[in-house]
Design a protein around this motif. Structure first.
Motif, mmCIF file in Angstrom:
data_model
loop_
_atom_site.group_PDB
_atom_site.id
_atom_site.type_symbol
_atom_site.label_atom_id
_atom_site.label_comp_id
_atom_site.label_asym_id
_atom_site.label_seq_id
_atom_site.Cartn_x
_atom_site.Cartn_y
_atom_site.Cartn_z
ATOM 1 N N MET A 1 0.845 -1.201 0.000
ATOM 2 C CA MET A 1 0.000 0.000 0.000
ATOM 3 C C MET A 1 0.883 1.254 0.000
ATOM 4 O O MET A 1 1.727 1.388 0.893
ATOM 5 N N TYR B 1 2.047 5.316 0.140
ATOM 6 C CA TYR B 1 1.796 6.351 1.161
ATOM 7 C C TYR B 1 0.512 7.120 0.875
ATOM 8 O O TYR B 1 -0.300 7.369 1.775
ATOM 9 N N GLN C 1 -2.537 5.076 1.710
ATOM 10 C CA GLN C 1 -2.665 4.960 3.172
ATOM 11 C C GLN C 1 -3.251 6.252 3.741
ATOM 12 O O GLN C 1 -4.125 6.231 4.611
ATOM 13 N N LEU D 1 -6.894 6.583 2.982
ATOM 14 C CA LEU D 1 -7.666 5.607 3.754
ATOM 15 C C LEU D 1 -7.855 6.075 5.199
ATOM 16 O O LEU D 1 -8.944 5.983 5.776
ATOM 17 N N ILE D 2 -6.758 6.611 5.755
ATOM 18 C CA ILE D 2 -6.842 7.097 7.146
ATOM 19 C C ILE D 2 -7.813 8.281 7.237
ATOM 20 O O ILE D 2 -8.697 8.313 8.103
ATOM 21 N N PHE E 1 -10.253 9.054 5.249
ATOM 22 C CA PHE E 1 -11.620 8.586 5.016
ATOM 23 C C PHE E 1 -12.162 7.862 6.259
ATOM 24 O O PHE E 1 -13.283 8.082 6.688
ATOM 25 N N SER E 2 -11.278 7.026 6.846
ATOM 26 C CA SER E 2 -11.729 6.243 7.992
ATOM 27 C C SER E 2 -12.141 7.133 9.151
ATOM 28 O O SER E 2 -13.161 6.912 9.796
ATOM 29 N N PHE E 3 -11.297 8.139 9.433
ATOM 30 C CA PHE E 3 -11.589 8.979 10.589
ATOM 31 C C PHE E 3 -12.745 9.950 10.338
ATOM 32 O O PHE E 3 -13.371 10.416 11.264
ATOM 33 N N PHE F 1 -15.323 9.028 8.520
ATOM 34 C CA PHE F 1 -16.529 8.271 8.216
ATOM 35 C C PHE F 1 -17.624 8.422 9.281
ATOM 36 O O PHE F 1 -18.778 8.735 8.974
ATOM 37 N N ILE F 2 -17.218 8.251 10.559
ATOM 38 C CA ILE F 2 -18.238 8.293 11.623
ATOM 39 C C ILE F 2 -18.876 9.681 11.750
ATOM 40 O O ILE F 2 -20.114 9.791 11.739
#
Lengths: 449, 290
Positions: free
Chosen positions: B1, B3, B6, B9-10, B12-14, B16-17
């Motif tokens: 993966m 940089y 990554q 993704l980070i 987007f992940s944080f 998301f909620i």
């Protein structure tokens, strides 16, 4: 460098886990919801199921004034003996408007309480969500008021609710004020208006204590007048059959004219500045000579320190011909509803069996000075005693049918609000003219003939 | 993966909620509001019909009481707008060398902290015919000024606006105090050396120095007065008739008393638009007036 990479890896793993968990949770089934829907679909079939022995909590929605009684009684041994596996989650609301709002919101979310109070005019708005009672149900058979409430009849021998109590409307008066001013108990509406004015004119007392900031307190005049003054128990539903029910020849117009007579005397004081409780205190402290309200006021009168030896009662005179027997409104009230989507219908019925038992119900009637809806249980209070001495016809008013409810909502017909405007010095006639126009177009729009 | 992936993704992940919460609790209800505004839903039936813009037509052509309610919002708007200079003056005084300024700074915010229901009930008694206010007038031999403060439709809105001012002015004063305290003291010292008097300092240093706060308070004023609800609802329930109703009180009655959830949704959308339009107009006026 290696540590930073590891940290990044952990962050990514954690974030991915969060998303996966959220996504999986979203894809999962909600078993409770499905069960609830299932039971809703089956409707009254749940009736045949036997009560479960697992411990359950029933949600009960009542008025705040009855909260203490319910809480106290549901903690006693008799309740635990009758319903060992049931705990009541008792929720309360302040008044009728708040009750309807709460029930409608919960109905929209399919989350009605298991067991709840309704006002008679709420029944048609909630009927699709109500468990239907069969005429041969023992609880229905023991209820003598179940048939007196027209809106409670669901057809084919079924009923929407079980009326919890009955009460009549009374004029409470201070005997000492009447004797001081040399007044007699009035026999006709005009005499009542004159007596109210005489008390007001004395300069010492207010004629009639009225807390019209709470608009509903005008219902003995505004709400019931169109029926009682003209001996017509079905005014609301009849209004749905005509384009202009607010015309000068109609019950509403004529009743408002009669009420206007009272309001224009000024005998109700500054009624818009105070609510129900302040009006009650005004009468209890002998600053007013009369108050027109239901039996439920009596415990408040005592609570406010009113002299029980000085209070007299007579039915509001609604006739203007002394040879005609007066009519006294009796309200069949608070039909208990059970949600048809409740998972515990049998237990809810058991709660009602317990509630309507001699020990629980009779004490409630005594404490709240109400009249009974249950065969074999009679209340023993000042009202039942006084009623025996009177020559008066009990008068039951039919709530408006579905068409009337739809038209009232569409045109925003609210008699009590118009009554408030009358008290503020406005003329009801132009409002009625406007209402007639709205009523006509609403009938057309809703296709009501 | 790599940089970049990554990083994305980070992020987007944080996000998301919070984004999901925003979507569920803000965007979805707003979308539903727009949807219901085009229907005749009564709030409890399982189905509804789409009726186009009929609800908006009803509001504009057939609901005189909406405009009466909106007019009543106007009383709150003018009242709070007129109070702003007074609030700035009080804040300015409390920032100066006034005896007991610390005590007054803390006490001025108290009404805002007190529960709104308690405030409404307390003032209901205070302004009742035999309540405290009329008793004060009697004591001051001003009995001729006694009124039915919550019953007479000629004064009722002024009474309610007074209660609203009592409750919310303190909050504004605290904002202004914070703004004034952020103005460097050197400005005042320089002005004093130049011979400026207190009023000139107030006019040319304090007011421009808290311009952002004034804009904030103006925005809160627009938003607050258009959403005025608890005080009229609890003190008069909008009565007598609709004489003291506000836009939101009217909307709530439409939705829950008369079962017109579709119409109430349309009123909700109107409220959003009115808030935005009034705010933009207000900002333009401020800009034009410099």
């Amino acid at each position: 460098m290696g540590i930073a990479k590891k940290f990044k890896g952990i962050c990514i793993a954690l974030a991915s886990l969060t998303i996966t968990a959220t996504a999986l949770a979203g894809c999962g089934t909600n078993q409770d919801a499905q069960e609830a829907q299932g039971s809703q679909g089956s409707g009254n079939q749940v009736e045949s199921a036997s009560p479960s022995k697992e411990h359950i909590t029933l949600t009960v929605e009542i008025f705040a004034e009855d909260l203490d009684y319910w809480q106290k009684k549901s903690q006693e041994d008799a309740f635990k003996k009758a319903l060992p596996n049931v705990t009541l989650d008792i929720q309360s609301v302040k008044d009728s408007n708040e009750l309807l709002k709460t029930l409608k919101i919960r109905q929209a979310a399919n989350e009605l309480p298991d067991l709840f109070y309704m006002k008679p005019d709420h029944v048609l708005q909630l009927k699709d969500s109500l468990y239907l009672w069969n005429a041969d149900d023992p609880l229905v058979k023991m209820n003598k008021a179940v048939d007196k409430l027209e809106v409670n009849k669901a057809g084919e021998g079924k009923y929407y609710g079980l009326p919890m109590k009955q009460f009549s409307e009374w004029v409470y008066y201070r005997k000492s004020v009447f004797s001081e001013l040399g007044l007699q108990v009035p026999q006709t509406w005009d005499e009542f208006v004159s007596v109210a004015k005489a008390i007001q004119d004395s300069g010492k007392y207010q004629g009639v204590a009225l807390g019209a900031k709470d608009a509903w307190t005008q219902y003995p005049f505004i709400g019931f007048g169109p029926n009682t003054f003209f001996n017509d128990d079905n005014t609301a539903s009849e209004a749905a059959k005509t384009d202009t029910p607010f015309s000068p020849d109609g019950n509403y117009y004529k009743a408002f004219e009669m009420v206007e007579k009272l309001y224009k005397t000024g005998a109700t004081g500054k009624a818009l500045g105070i609510g129900y409780s302040e009006a009650g205190q005004l009468f209890a402290s002998k600053k007013a000579g009369m108050i027109v309200i239901g039996q439920y006021y009596y415990p408040d009168y005592v609570k406010y320190g009113g002299d029980i030896d000085d209070v007299g009662l007579f039915p509001l005179p609604v006739v203007n011909d002394k040879s005609e027997t007066n009519r006294q409104v009796t309200v069949v009230d608070l039909p208990f509803g059970i949600s048809k989507s409740s998972k515990h219908i049998e237990e809810a019925k058991k709660v009602l069996e317990w509630y309507f038992s001699q020990e629980i119900y009779k004490e409630y009637l005594t404490e709240r000075t109400m009249s009974s809806t249950i065969n074999g249980i009679e209340a023993d209070n000042i009202f039942t005693t006084t009623a025996k001495t009177l020559n008066v016809t009990p008068f039951f008013i039919k709530d408006g049918n579905e068409d009337a409810v739809k038209l009232s909502n569409e045109t925003k017909w609210d008699g009590n609000a118009i009554g408030q405007q009358m008290l503020a010095g406005k003329d009801f006639r132009p409002i009625f003219e406007d209402l007639n126009k709205k009523w006509t177009s609403a009938r057309k729009k809703l296709g009501i003939q | 993966m790599n940089y970049s992936l990554q990083r994305k993704l980070i992020i987007f992940s944080f996000l998301f909620i919070p984004l999901a919460l925003l979507g569920v609790f803000m965007l979805l209800p707003t979308f539903k509001l727009f949807q219901f505004s085009l229907t005749d839903w009564d709030g409890y039936s399982k189905s509804f019909q789409y009726i186009g813009l009929d609800n908006f037509k009803t509001i504009f052509l057939d609901s005189g009481d909406v405009w009466l309610s909106l007019r009543n919002n106007g009383y709150y708007f003018i009242g709070h707008l007129a109070a702003i200079p007074f609030e700035i003056a009080v804040a300015s005084m409390l920032c100066g060398a006034v005896i007991g300024s610390r005590f007054f700074k803390s006490i001025v915010f108290m009404p805002y902290i007190i529960n709104g229901v308690a405030v409404a009930l307390a003032f209901s008694f205070f302004f009742s015919p035999s309540g405290g206010f009329n008793a004060i007038l009697d004591a001051l031999h001003l009995s001729s000024l006694k009124q039915d403060w919550l019953g007479d439709y000629r004064v009722i809105n002024f009474t309610l606006v007074f209660v609203s001012l009592w409750r919310y002015c303190g909050q504004h004063v605290v904002f202004f105090i914070a703004g004034i305290m952020s103005i460097p003291k050197e400005y005042y010292e320089a002005a004093e050396i130049d011979g400026a008097n207190k009023f000139q300092m107030f006019r040319h240093i304090t007011v421009p120095g808290i311009k952002t706060i004034i804009e904030l308070v103006l925005f809160l004023n627009v938003r607050g007065v258009l959403a005025a609800f608890e005080i009229p609802f609890l003190m008069t329930n909008g009565g007598p008739g609709y004489e003291s109703s506000t836009f939101v009180v009217y909307t709530v009655k439409e939705a829950f008393q008369f079962s017109h959830v579709g119409l109430a949704s349309a009123l909700g959308i109107m409220l959003m638009f009115i808030t935005v339009v009034v705010y933009i107009l207000q900002k333009k006026i401020i800009r034009i007036s410099g």
